[in-house]
Each structure stands twice: as structure tokens, then as C-alpha cells.
Design a protein around this motif. Structure first.
Motif, short mmCIF file in Angstrom:
data_model
loop_
_atom_site.label_atom_id
_atom_site.label_comp_id
_atom_site.label_asym_id
_atom_site.label_seq_id
_atom_site.Cartn_x
_atom_site.Cartn_y
_atom_site.Cartn_z
N ARG A 1 -10.60 6.16 -9.98
CA ARG A 1 -10.70 7.18 -11.03
C ARG A 1 -11.55 6.73 -12.22
N LEU A 2 -11.73 5.40 -12.38
CA LEU A 2 -12.43 4.93 -13.57
C LEU A 2 -13.06 3.56 -13.33
N THR B 1 -16.76 -5.53 -14.81
CA THR B 1 -16.34 -4.13 -14.80
C THR B 1 -14.97 -4.04 -14.14
N GLN B 2 -14.05 -3.33 -14.80
CA GLN B 2 -12.70 -3.14 -14.29
C GLN B 2 -12.62 -1.82 -13.53
N ILE B 3 -11.95 -1.86 -12.38
CA ILE B 3 -11.83 -0.68 -11.52
C ILE B 3 -10.38 -0.20 -11.56
N VAL C 1 -20.17 13.24 -8.48
CA VAL C 1 -18.75 12.90 -8.53
C VAL C 1 -18.44 11.93 -9.67
N PHE C 2 -19.34 10.97 -9.90
CA PHE C 2 -19.09 9.94 -10.91
C PHE C 2 -19.98 10.17 -12.12
N PHE C 3 -19.36 10.27 -13.29
CA PHE C 3 -20.05 10.66 -14.52
C PHE C 3 -19.95 9.54 -15.56
N GLN D 1 -17.76 3.39 -19.88
CA GLN D 1 -16.93 3.96 -18.82
C GLN D 1 -17.68 4.96 -17.93
N ILE D 2 -17.37 4.91 -16.64
CA ILE D 2 -17.78 5.91 -15.66
C ILE D 2 -16.51 6.51 -15.08
N ILE D 3 -16.41 7.84 -15.07
CA ILE D 3 -15.20 8.49 -14.57
C ILE D 3 -15.48 9.22 -13.26
N ASN D 4 -14.43 9.37 -12.47
CA ASN D 4 -14.47 10.20 -11.26
C ASN D 4 -14.05 11.61 -11.66
N LEU D 5 -14.98 12.56 -11.57
CA LEU D 5 -14.71 13.92 -12.04
C LEU D 5 -13.56 14.58 -11.30
#
Length: 252
Positions: A165-166, A174-176, A200-202, A208-212
């Protein structure tokens, strides 16, 4: 696309051949049971696409690739998940776990078609038939259906991207975020942004990159920016510039 199937299991080759019947753009031109036979078939048939098992009698799939001066595009097919990272290091198009799912096969073939179309366009523009001169390979775009290998210390995961999700900067790592796990990987957000499907990933901000598909709620925030709440947390503040892009991208 002409394809060669390389697997020591006759049953696995038969099953893959059956799955490929749903994709008329792919023609299976041959099969091989091991690396030595595969080398002969590659010289004889010159396929566009190689479906390659990893564990075979004699040489492994990786050793076969290392012995080739020129190799077709490769999709690994294996029952083992621990070689995924190495597979992408040798620029494989995809890494399919047995039993192979049709939707994963479709995604892998979509990547192969994209590569073939790009090569054809370059050839048409330059007037040069065949592959273009060697260059630094572009990163393979990963879809939400892809699975990736993640290692943090002594712990390892093989996780589907749709479950993440993030992605968040944490120091030089980078933390997943997936399930209750928070592993760290030695990758920058810039690198990940090039590899991830932008539909899908913004990229919400510099950190941060989020999963829409994990967005649970959106609310206005300071200076015309947005705050996004992800299922399972956390909340993410979208920068003002990216908030404009977010609205443009998702508005009717």
C-alpha cells in the motif's frame, strides 16, 4: 512472436503450451528438455521469446543464459520463488511461478509485445532490420499483478505488488508497507517510480509513493493540497503540486 519452451518436465511444457493457445500472437516453434538441447534449438529456430525453467538436469536456466552471446527475451517459469531478484538482474521480462496463472501469463506477454513493438519502431525509423545497437536496457515496468522478492536482514518475502500500500523513504532506504510488515530495501523512490505502473502507484510527495487501490478516504488539506487515508494506515499528505496532478489524473 515465436516462442521456445525450455523445461525438463514434459507435463509443464504441455501445460504451458495449452495456456499459450489463448494467445494467438504466440507460436510455439519448439521445446527443449535441458540447456544443451535449448542451445541447439535457439541456433536453429531463433525464437523471439524464451520460456525458461531454472532447475534442470545439468546446467540451470541462469547458466544457459550466461553461455549465450545473444539471447531472446526471457520469461522464467519455475516452482521456486527465491530466484526472482536474480531473474530481474539478468533483465528477464517476467518471473512466473508454477502453476502458471493465465492472468500472470497475459501480463508477461503484454510486456513482450511492448518490447517487440518498440524494437520494430526503432528499426522502421533507422531503416536497420533486426535489433538496434546494444544500449542500457530500460527498466521493466512492473504491474500490480507482479510479485517481487524483498529481503530485510534475515527475513525474506515474495510479495505481490497489489498487496503493497505504501513506499516511504526511511533514511537512505525505502520502507515497504504490506500486511503488518515494514521491511527496508536499498532502493530510492526514483528507481521504484520508474519500475511501477503509474496507473496504480502514485508519487504523493518527495517521501512517499502510494497504491491508489488502497485509498480509503480523501480530504482537503492546507494550501489546496490533499490528505489521503490508506486502508490499514497511515495517512499521507499529498504535496500541493501532486495534489493538482492527482485531481487531473482521477477526475472525469
Amino acid at each position: 512472436m515465436n516462442a521456445l519452451l525450455v523445461d525438463d518436465s514434459r507435463l509443464a511444457r504441455t501445460e504451458l503450451r495449452h495456456l499459450l493457445q489463448a494467445f494467438p500472437e504466440v507460436t510455439v516453434v519448439g521445446e527443449a528438455r535441458h540447456a544443451e538441447e535449448a542451445r541447439e534449438k535457439l541456433r536453429e529456430l531463433q525464437p523471439d521469446l524464451l520460456f525458461l525453467d531454472i532447475h534442470m538436469p545439468g546446467e540451470t536456466g541462469f547458466e544457459l543464459l550466461a553461455s549465450l552471446d545473444v539471447a531472446p527475451r526471457v520469461i522464467f517459469t519455475t516452482a521456486y520463488d527465491e530466484y526472482a531478484l536474480r531473474a530481474f538482474e539478468v533483465n528477464a521480462l517476467d518471473y512466473l511461478l508454477k502453476p502458471i496463472q493465465e492472468n500472470r501469463l497475459a501480463a508477461a506477454l503484454a510486456k513482450a509485445r511492448l518490447k517487440q513493438t518498440t524494437a520494430a519502431a526503432v528499426a522502421a525509423e533507422t531503416g536497420v532490420a533486426g535489433p538496434p545497437p546494444p544500449e542500457e536496457p530500460a527498466p521493466t515496468l512492473l504491474t500490480e499483478h507482479d510479485q517481487v522478492f524483498v529481503k530485510d536482514g534475515e527475513r525474506c518475502w515474495f510479495v505481490r505488488l497489489s498487496d503493497i500500500r505504501l513506499f516511504e523513504i526511511n533514511g537512505s532506504y525505502t520502507q515497504i508497507y504490506f500486511e503488518q510488515n515494514r521491511p527496508l530495501i536499498p532502493r530510492t523512490l526514483q528507481h521504484l517510480e520508474q519500475r511501477l505502473d503509474p496507473r496504480v502507484f502514485f508519487r504523493a510527495n518527495r517521501q512517499q509513493i502510494i497504491n491508489l487501490k488502497w485509498v480509503e478516504g480523501i480530504e482537503p488539506w492546507f494550501s489546496n493540497s490533499l490528505k489521503i487515508r490508506l486502508r490499514g494506515g497511515p495517512e499521507v499528505e499529498v504535496s500541493r503540486q501532486q495534489s493538482v496532478r492527482f485531481r487531473e489524473m482521477l477526475s472525469l
